[in-house]
Each structure stands twice: as C-alpha cells, then as structure tokens.
Design an enzyme around this catalytic site. Structure first.
Site, PDB file in Angstrom:
ATOM      1  N   ASP A   1       0.827  -1.209   0.000  1.00  0.00           N
ATOM      2  CA  ASP A   1       0.000   0.000   0.000  1.00  0.00           C
ATOM      3  C   ASP A   1       0.856   1.251   0.000  1.00  0.00           C
ATOM      4  O   ASP A   1       2.072   1.194  -0.125  1.00  0.00           O
ATOM      5  CB  ASP A   1      -1.040  -0.036   1.123  1.00  0.00           C
ATOM      6  CG  ASP A   1      -0.421  -0.403   2.441  1.00  0.00           C
ATOM      7  OD1 ASP A   1       0.651   0.130   2.725  1.00  0.00           O
ATOM      8  OD2 ASP A   1      -1.002  -1.239   3.168  1.00  0.00           O
TER       9      ASP A   1
ATOM     10  N   LYS B   1      -4.732   3.103  -0.241  1.00  0.00           N
ATOM     11  CA  LYS B   1      -5.626   4.181  -0.606  1.00  0.00           C
ATOM     12  C   LYS B   1      -4.934   5.517  -0.407  1.00  0.00           C
ATOM     13  O   LYS B   1      -4.036   5.661   0.428  1.00  0.00           O
ATOM     14  CB  LYS B   1      -6.877   4.125   0.250  1.00  0.00           C
ATOM     15  CG  LYS B   1      -6.571   4.194   1.723  1.00  0.00           C
ATOM     16  CD  LYS B   1      -7.831   4.206   2.545  1.00  0.00           C
ATOM     17  CE  LYS B   1      -7.430   4.102   3.999  1.00  0.00           C
ATOM     18  NZ  LYS B   1      -8.441   3.716   4.905  1.00  0.00           N
TER      19      LYS B   1
ATOM     20  N   MET C   1      -0.581   9.180  12.579  1.00  0.00           N
ATOM     21  CA  MET C   1      -1.794   9.641  11.874  1.00  0.00           C
ATOM     22  C   MET C   1      -2.403  10.865  12.559  1.00  0.00           C
ATOM     23  O   MET C   1      -3.625  10.993  12.635  1.00  0.00           O
ATOM     24  CB  MET C   1      -2.847   8.515  11.818  1.00  0.00           C
ATOM     25  CG  MET C   1      -2.341   7.286  11.080  1.00  0.00           C
ATOM     26  SD  MET C   1      -3.481   5.901  11.161  1.00  0.00           S
ATOM     27  CE  MET C   1      -3.093   5.188  12.744  1.00  0.00           C
TER      28      MET C   1
HETATM   29  N1  SAH Z   1       2.397   0.279  10.792  1.00  0.00           N
HETATM   30  C1  SAH Z   1       3.008   1.574  10.646  1.00  0.00           C
HETATM   31  C2  SAH Z   1       2.071   2.708  11.006  1.00  0.00           C
HETATM   32  C3  SAH Z   1       0.899   2.854  10.108  1.00  0.00           C
HETATM   33  S1  SAH Z   1      -0.089   4.218  10.544  1.00  0.00           S
HETATM   34  C4  SAH Z   1       4.273   1.648  11.514  1.00  0.00           C
HETATM   35  O1  SAH Z   1       4.518   0.753  12.339  1.00  0.00           O
HETATM   36  O2  SAH Z   1       5.037   2.591  11.333  1.00  0.00           O
HETATM   37  C5  SAH Z   1       0.484   5.446   9.446  1.00  0.00           C
HETATM   38  C6  SAH Z   1       1.164   6.577  10.183  1.00  0.00           C
HETATM   39  O3  SAH Z   1       2.491   6.200  10.513  1.00  0.00           O
HETATM   40  C7  SAH Z   1       1.311   7.838   9.389  1.00  0.00           C
HETATM   41  O4  SAH Z   1       0.151   8.602   9.420  1.00  0.00           O
HETATM   42  C8  SAH Z   1       2.450   8.529  10.086  1.00  0.00           C
HETATM   43  O5  SAH Z   1       2.005   9.157  11.247  1.00  0.00           O
HETATM   44  C9  SAH Z   1       3.314   7.353  10.504  1.00  0.00           C
HETATM   45  N2  SAH Z   1       4.412   7.122   9.564  1.00  0.00           N
HETATM   46  C10 SAH Z   1       4.631   6.025   8.833  1.00  0.00           C
HETATM   47  N3  SAH Z   1       5.794   6.142   8.127  1.00  0.00           N
HETATM   48  C11 SAH Z   1       6.309   7.336   8.427  1.00  0.00           C
HETATM   49  C12 SAH Z   1       7.484   8.044   8.051  1.00  0.00           C
HETATM   50  N4  SAH Z   1       8.369   7.530   7.197  1.00  0.00           N
HETATM   51  N5  SAH Z   1       7.693   9.278   8.577  1.00  0.00           N
HETATM   52  C13 SAH Z   1       6.816   9.806   9.445  1.00  0.00           C
HETATM   53  N6  SAH Z   1       5.694   9.188   9.860  1.00  0.00           N
HETATM   54  C14 SAH Z   1       5.447   7.967   9.365  1.00  0.00           C
END
Ligand code: SAH
Length: 464
Positions: free
Chosen positions: A250, A272, A385
């Site tokens: 995704d 999405k 998020m």
């Molecule tokens: N499973 C993922 C999180 C998914 S929720 C994890 O463990 O990281 C998605 C959120 O993760 C985004 O809205 C943002 O807040 C954060 N996120 C994911 N990758 C990121 C990145 N490279 N830099 C900053 N925030 C990130």
C-alpha cells in the site's frame, strides 16, 4: 586453483597448536568447534587458554616447541610471534607430511583456513587463496545476512527424514523433487520462523500424501517494511520479498522497497490515498486467502511494523481460520525510525521513562484518546496519523494541564532522503502544517526528549 577445499574430520588424532597467545587462542577456538582434541605448546600462556587448560578442555605443555611433539598429530598450527620458530614448525611438519598452517604467512603453509559461515551441520568455507582475507570476511558478512540463521535446524530435520523419504520415493528424481519442494516451501519457512513442531507435522503430512509430491498450499508473509529507508529492512523481510510470487502493498511502502521484491513477482496495489477508496479490509484478507489457495507464496508488505497501527492482526485472522500457513515479520515502526533519524531518543534518563504510541486520527471531528494517561510527566508521546487532528490534539493536552512550552516535533517522511524535522512546542505546533506545507506521512513526537534534537541530530538528507 591453488588450494582444494576439503572438510576434515579432526576427531581421529590430536592437533598441535604452537604458541599460546591471543591469535593461538582464536585458532584453538576454531579447532575446538570442530571437536578436535587440542594440544598447545608454549612457554607462556594467555588467560583464555589457561582457563581452557584448567578445565581440561585442552592439553597444555609448558615448554618450547620441539620436533617430537609432532608425532601422530593430524595437523599443526604455528601461531607464535617468533618467525624462526614458525619457520621451523613449518619445515618439520612438511617433512613429515603433516598439514601445517602458519598464521599470516601463506608461504609457510601447506593448508590455509577459510572464513566460515557456520550453520552447523551446514558449513560454507570461503577462501581467496590468501589474496585478501578482508575480501573473504566481507563476502562472509554478505552470506551471513542472506542465509537464515536456522539453516542448521533445517538440515537436521532433513537428516532425520532421509531414510523415510528414501523409502517413500525410491527413485532419485522423485526424491530430489520432494526435497526441493520442502526446501522452497512452507516447511522450510516454518523452521526459519521457529515453528519446529509445525514443520515436523507438515513434513510428515506431505510424506503421507498419495500421488503428487507437490503440495499446492501456498503461504502468506506479513512483512513490516519499516518507515522508508530500505536499509532498515530486516534480513528476513528481504529474503521473503525475494521469494514471494505475489506482492500486496500500500501507499506507506516506499517504491524503492517494493523494487526490492522479486522482479517477476505480480504486484497488487491495495492502498488508498486519503478520501479515495481502496480495497476494504475484508477484501484484502480474502485476496490473501485466495492467492495462497492457488499455491502461491504471497507477500503482504506493510509500512513500519505490521502489528503497530497496521491492521496486521485483522488481515491474518482469516488466514488462521482457513489454516493457511503464515508468518509475521516485524519491521521498524515509524516512531522508532523517525525518532532515531531525528536525534530524539524516545526514552532518556533525564527526560522520559515512558513512551506511549497513540493513533491520532479524528473520528467525527474529535480524537478518542485517554487524555489522562497522556499528560503524565516524564513521558514521550509518539502520535501516528495525527497531523489532521493536530489542533485538537494540542488543544486538549494544554486544556488538561500540559504546558504550552512542552517541546514537540513533526518528523515528515522520516528516514527517507526527503526527511524534514520541525521543532516547536505544544503552543505553536498547530501552525506548522500551514507554515511548512506538511506532507504525509508525518509523525508527531511530544515530550522533553525533543530537546535532545539540537545536540543529537545526525541525519541531514539533501532534500529537494
Ligand atoms: N504500521 C506503521 C504505522 C501505520 S499508521 C508503523 O509501524 O510505522 C500510518 C502513520 O504512521 C502515518 O500517518 C504517520 O504518522 C506514521 N508514519 C509512517 N511512516 C512514516 C514516516 N516515514 N515518517 C513519518 N511518519 C510515518
């Protein structure tokens, strides 16, 4: 080819090591790993070897080297710091046809020691014929990262079933197909994933099956792809990415990471963009099941860690209900990746003893969080998020007693070459998205630890 690689059974006669310093100790360690009985001769002995001698794990002779010690030895290693002694050992051993190695002196050796990737009983020996031990070491490091640590356990399982398989498939070609199938399918993966009992049962089941040896059940790998930098993938993630025939990914997974999947793998985008529809969760779960039932190895690649705000648990529920083999590979979660690459330790003895991860998305315009637990002192809050609800988040925290001056950071596209870090406080953070045109994905970090950024920031990518 100057040297013939051979694997030598050292259990027949003792081996002699001349010298008892640190280098000799290293060689003794290697010999003992191969179950050799070792005699060490030297006037003085280092601490490590002394302990081994006291525990009767080696024999130590406290004297200078002399020819009669060569006697019935299987091999000899000279590891003294005296060139003359080393030379003498070499000459005398060669005269008696005893294989001899002189450390760091290939000219005096009749055999050389390789770099070893040890997955006992599987051994990979690497040699550059003495041209460059550093190159051999680098090669070894690459192989170490590619070959699962549990290869040895897999080999042991195969050894256990060799006889059965031979009975069941008397023809060599059939047998080979059977083992190829086992080694490239769920049974091997179960061993790598530490599910040894399940592997044993699956192997027995495959053996009992009538007809075709090829089991058509596929499997699913739920893999955490980390926050963006491809170097942050785990060894296992990369191996499974190069093995799967279908990849479901995704928006959060960086294109450079999807590129590391097997070139001929089918790629299915299931993510999405905000406000646009993607495959609903049930459809993704069903798709995973359907593809696996077609016998495919399916990779579900998710940003960060699949079990942290990734709905990973939901995606595999159906697999479990349908008895489809699956495994979950953790990834570096965004909070951890962003914090490290922004020089903000999530915990710190002076500033924070606790760290909480929360999802800050809005439901019907408000944020459903347990505010009282969030405003605790000496605590870092990592908000996933949360940018859409940033106003709400800061307002609520301040209203419940957190200082407006509490340091806070936004880390945008953390760990990638586009990373940007904005430092402020609870009072001014809500203005940042407009001022700086903040783009997703962005992580919010709140707490005294944010102060560390000024000193500890180290990652400074060239962004465009
Ligand atoms: N499973 C993922 C999180 C998914 S929720 C994890 O463990 O990281 C998605 C959120 O993760 C985004 O809205 C943002 O807040 C954060 N996120 C994911 N990758 C990121 C990145 N490279 N830099 C900053 N925030 C990130």
């Amino acid at each position: 080819m100057k040297y013939l690689p051979i694997f030598y059974d050292l259990s027949v006669y003792p081996c002699l090591v001349v010298g008892a310093g640190e280098i000799a100790a290293r060689k003794v360690r290697q010999l003992r790993k191969a179950e050799a009985s070792v005699i060490v001769v030297a006037p003085e002995i280092c601490k490590e070897l002394k302990e081994l001698a006291e525990n009767k794990e080696i024999n130590y002779i406290s004297e200078k080297f002399s020819e009669e010690l060569l006697g019935d030895k299987m091999l000899v290693i000279a590891a003294t710091n005296d060139e003359e002694v080393n030379k003498k050992v070499s000459e005398l051993a060669k005269a008696q046809n005893i294989p001899v190695n002189v450390v760091d002196n290939p000219d005096l050796c009749s055999f050389i020691m390789p770099s070893i990737v040890d997955r006992d009983p599987v051994q990979i020996a690497i040699s550059t014929s003495g041209a460059s031990p550093v190159l051999a070491r680098l090669l070894r490091a690459r192989l170490e990262s590619l070959i699962p640590a549990s290869y040895g356990r897999l080999a042991q399982l195969m050894a256990r079933f060799r006889g059965h398989v031979k009975q069941r498939y008397p023809k060599m070609q059939e047998r080979r197909r059977f083992w190829e199938h086992i080694l490239q399918g769920p049974v091997a993966e179960m061993i790598y994933a530490g599910q040894d009992d399940a592997a044993l049962k699956a192997l027995e089941k495959t053996l009992e099956k009538e007809g075709s040896v090829i089991d058509k059940t596929g499997e699913v790998y739920l893999v955490g792809a980390g926050p963006g930098d491809p170097d942050l993938l785990t060894f296992r993630a990369l191996r499974l990415m190069q093995q799967a025939e279908v990849v479901l990914y995704d928006r959060l997974v960086a294109p450079e990471i999807v590129d590391l999947c097997r070139k001929d793998a089918e790629r299915i985008y299931v993510g999405k963009k905000r406000d646009q529809h993607a495959l609903p969760q049930e459809e993704i779960s069903q798709l995973l099941v359907d593809l696996a039932k077609q016998g495919k190895r399916v990779l579900r690649l998710k940003g960060g860690d699949p079990f942290i705000f990734g709905r990973g648990g939901e995606e595999i529920e159906l697999l479990s209900a349908e008895n489809i083999p699956f495994q979950v590979i953790p990834g570096i979660t965004a909070a951890s990746g962003c914090a490290s690459y922004a020089g903000i330790p999530l915990t710190h003895r002076d500033y924070a003893h606790t760290c909480v991860f929360v999802a800050g998305h809005l439901k019907d315009g408000s944020m459903d969080l347990n505010w009282d637990t969030l405003i605790q002192p000496r605590q870092t809050i990592a908000v996933y998020m949360g940018v859409m609800g940033l106003q709400e988040l800061c307002r609520e925290l301040i209203a419940r007693g957190m200082s407006e001056q509490m340091p806070a950071a936004l880390v945008q596209q953390g760990t990638t070459h586009k990373q940007k870090v904005y430092i402020g406080n609870l009072g001014n953070l809500p203005d940042f998205p407009k001022q700086h045109d903040i783009k997703p994905p962005t992580m919010i970090i709140i707490g005294e630890v944010v102060k560390c950024h000024e000193k500890l920031s180290w990652f400074d990518p060239q962004s465009d």
